[in-house]
Design a protein around this motif. Structure first.
Motif, short mmCIF file in Angstrom:
data_model
loop_
_atom_site.label_atom_id
_atom_site.label_comp_id
_atom_site.label_asym_id
_atom_site.label_seq_id
_atom_site.Cartn_x
_atom_site.Cartn_y
_atom_site.Cartn_z
N MET A 1 0.84 -1.19 0.00
CA MET A 1 0.00 0.00 0.00
C MET A 1 0.88 1.25 0.00
N ARG A 25 0.08 -4.04 3.72
CA ARG A 25 -1.22 -3.73 4.30
C ARG A 25 -1.37 -4.46 5.63
N THR A 27 -3.32 -5.99 9.16
CA THR A 27 -4.50 -6.81 9.43
C THR A 27 -5.07 -6.43 10.79
N LEU A 34 -9.82 -1.84 9.98
CA LEU A 34 -8.92 -1.42 8.91
C LEU A 34 -9.70 -0.51 7.98
N VAL A 35 -9.21 0.71 7.81
CA VAL A 35 -9.91 1.71 7.01
C VAL A 35 -9.16 1.96 5.71
N ARG A 36 -9.90 1.95 4.61
CA ARG A 36 -9.34 2.40 3.33
C ARG A 36 -9.45 3.93 3.31
N GLU A 72 -12.61 -1.43 5.60
CA GLU A 72 -12.22 -2.52 4.72
C GLU A 72 -12.38 -3.87 5.41
N CYS A 98 -2.35 8.21 9.93
CA CYS A 98 -3.29 7.81 8.87
C CYS A 98 -2.84 8.17 7.46
N SER A 100 -1.65 6.81 5.06
CA SER A 100 -1.43 5.56 4.34
C SER A 100 -2.75 5.12 3.72
N GLU A 101 -2.65 4.32 2.66
CA GLU A 101 -3.87 3.90 1.96
C GLU A 101 -4.80 3.08 2.85
N PHE A 102 -4.22 2.27 3.72
CA PHE A 102 -4.99 1.48 4.67
C PHE A 102 -4.46 1.75 6.07
N HIS A 103 -5.36 1.90 7.04
CA HIS A 103 -4.94 2.34 8.36
C HIS A 103 -5.71 1.59 9.44
#
Length: 340
Positions: A1, A25, A27, A34-36, A72, A98, A100-103
Motif C-alpha cells: 500500500m 497492508r 490486518t 482497517l480503514v481504506r 475494509e 493515517c 497511508s492507503e490502509f490504516h
C-alpha cells in the motif's frame, strides 16, 4: 500500500522530510478496524512531530491524525462497524498515523461519517471537533444543550482549525456570546461567517478591546495560540470564578497565582489523552464524533475544510506542512485521493 512517512526529522524544505513509501497492508486484531483512507487533513501536531531532531527511525514513521474513509475489514472483537461503513476519526498519538492507503484504528475512537459530506469535507473535522468539544464541554464545563446561553466566551485564535469548529460549537450548540480573535481581514470574515459575535485583534491590546466592547470579563476562555504570550492577558480578562482552558503547551513556568484572587480555574485539553492512556471512557470519542456527525447532517455545523490538495503524496503533504508552519492557515487543509 502507498504511504507517506519519514526516517529523519528534518525541516520541511529538505528533500527527505517526507517520503513516498510502499508498505504492507496491516490486518486488524481485537477491536481494531482497517480503514481504506480516502482523505486526510493536516494539523499543527503533524508539523511538531516532524520538527527537526537528531533521531533516525529504523522503520518509517507515518504521521497524520485526521482521516475519512471506508471500513475494509474489522477485528474479531469489533462490534461498532462493518465493512463498507463510511467513517471519520483522528486516531491515536502513540500509533502509526493515517497517511497511508490502509490504516488500523481502534473502533472506540471512530465515528460514522456525516452522510451529507464527502470524504474530503469530513476529513477536516475529527481532531478539531474532539479537541473543541472536550475543551468546551468537558474541561470548561459548558452545557452543550444551551443552559449557559448568553454567557461570555473568548476564543484566542478563532480562525485556525480548532477555533473554526469551537466558534460553531459555542455559538450554534451552547448559545454563548462569542468573542474570537483574528488579525487579518480574511480571518476576521471567516470567524464572523462561523457565528462569532465579536472579533478582536490578538496583536493589539486585548483588555483594551474588551473594555471597548463593554464586556466586564469572560466566563470562559479557550486559548488556542501561545499560552505563554497570552497568560497575563487571560488572567486580566477572565471573570471572577471563570474558567480558562488551553491546548497549547507552555515553554516556561506560568504564574498560577495570577488567578488566585478571582478563584479562577485553569485546565488543559489534549484530545489524545483518552487513546494514549486507553482510559475507561475511551469510547466517549466514538459517541462524540457520532454526535458531531448528526449535527453536521442537521445543518447546525459546517465543515471547516478551506483548501484541498490532490493527490495524497509527499509533495502535497510538504506543501500543507509548510503552510501550517507559516501560521496563516484559515480552517483546515485536506488532501484527497491516492495517486495511481
Amino acid at each position: 500500500m502507498k504511504a507517506v512517512g519519514l526516517y529523519k526529522y528534518l525541516a520541511i524544505h529538505e528533500t527527505d522530510s517526507l517520503l513516498d513509501l510502499e508498505l504492507e497492508r496491516p490486518t486488524p486484531a481485537g477491536r481494531e478496524i482497517l480503514v481504506r483512507v480516502q482523505a486526510v487533513a493536516v494539523n499543527p501536531v503533524d508539523t511538531k512531530m516532524r520538527a527537526p531532531q537528531d533521531k533516525v527511525e529504523e522503520a518509517p514513521r507515518i504521521l497524520g491524525w485526521d482521516a475519512a474513509g471506508m471500513v475494509e475489514a474489522v477485528g474479531p472483537e469489533a462490534t461498532l462497524f462493518k465493512p463498507k461503513d463510511e467513517v471519520f476519526y483522528a486516531g491515536s498519538f502513540i500509533r502509526p498515523g493515517c497517511n497511508s492507503e490502509f490504516h488500523l484504528v481502534d473502533e472506540r475512537i471512530v465515528g460514522s461519517k456525516p452522510e451529507c459530506l464527502d470524504f474530503t469535507q469530513a476529513a477536516a473535522l475529527p481532531l478539531t471537533s474532539i479537541t473543541a468539544w472536550e475543551a468546551l464541554f468537558d474541561r470548561l464545563g459548558i452545557d452543550p444543550d444551551g443552559a449557559d446561553q448568553g454567557r461570555q466566551l473568548l476564543i484566542i485564535g478563532g480562525a485556525g482549525g480548532v477555533g473554526s469548529i469551537a466558534v460553531q460549537f459555542a455559538k450554534q450548540i451552547a448559545k454563548l456570546t462569542v468573542t474570537a480573535t483574528a488579525s487579518r481581514p480574511e480571518s476576521h470574515t471567516w470567524c464572523k461567517e462561523l457565528g462569532a459575535d465579536h472579533i478582536i485583534n490578538h496583536y493589539q491590546d486585548i483588555p483594551e478591546q474588551v473594555n471597548e466592547l463593554g464586556i466586564d470579563g469572560y466566563d470562559f476562555i479557550l486559548c488556542l495560540n501561545d499560552t505563554d504570550k497570552y497568560w497575563q492577558t487571560m488572567a486580566t480578562v477572565i471573570a471572577p470564578q471563570g474558567k480558562i482552558c488551553s491546548i497549547v503547551e507552555t515553554a516556561a513556568y506560568i504564574d498560577l497565582g495570577a488567578l488566585k484572587s478571582k478563584s479562577a480555574t485553569f485546565v488543559w485539553e489534549f484530545m489524545f489523552t483518552r487513546s494514549m492512556y486507553e482510559t475507561q471512557d475511551m469510547i466517549e470519542q466514538h459517541h462524540l464524533l457520532d454526535r458531531v456527525s448528526g449535527l453536521v447532517d442537521a445543518g447546525r455545523i459546517r465543515t471547516t475544510a478551506n483548501r484541498v490538495l490532490e493527490p495524497i503524496n509527499a509533495e502535497n503533504l510538504k506543501l500543507a506542512h509548510a503552510e501550517i508552519e507559516s501560521r496563516h492557515t484559515i480552517g483546515k487543509i485536506v488532501l484527497q485521493d491516492w495517486s495511481s
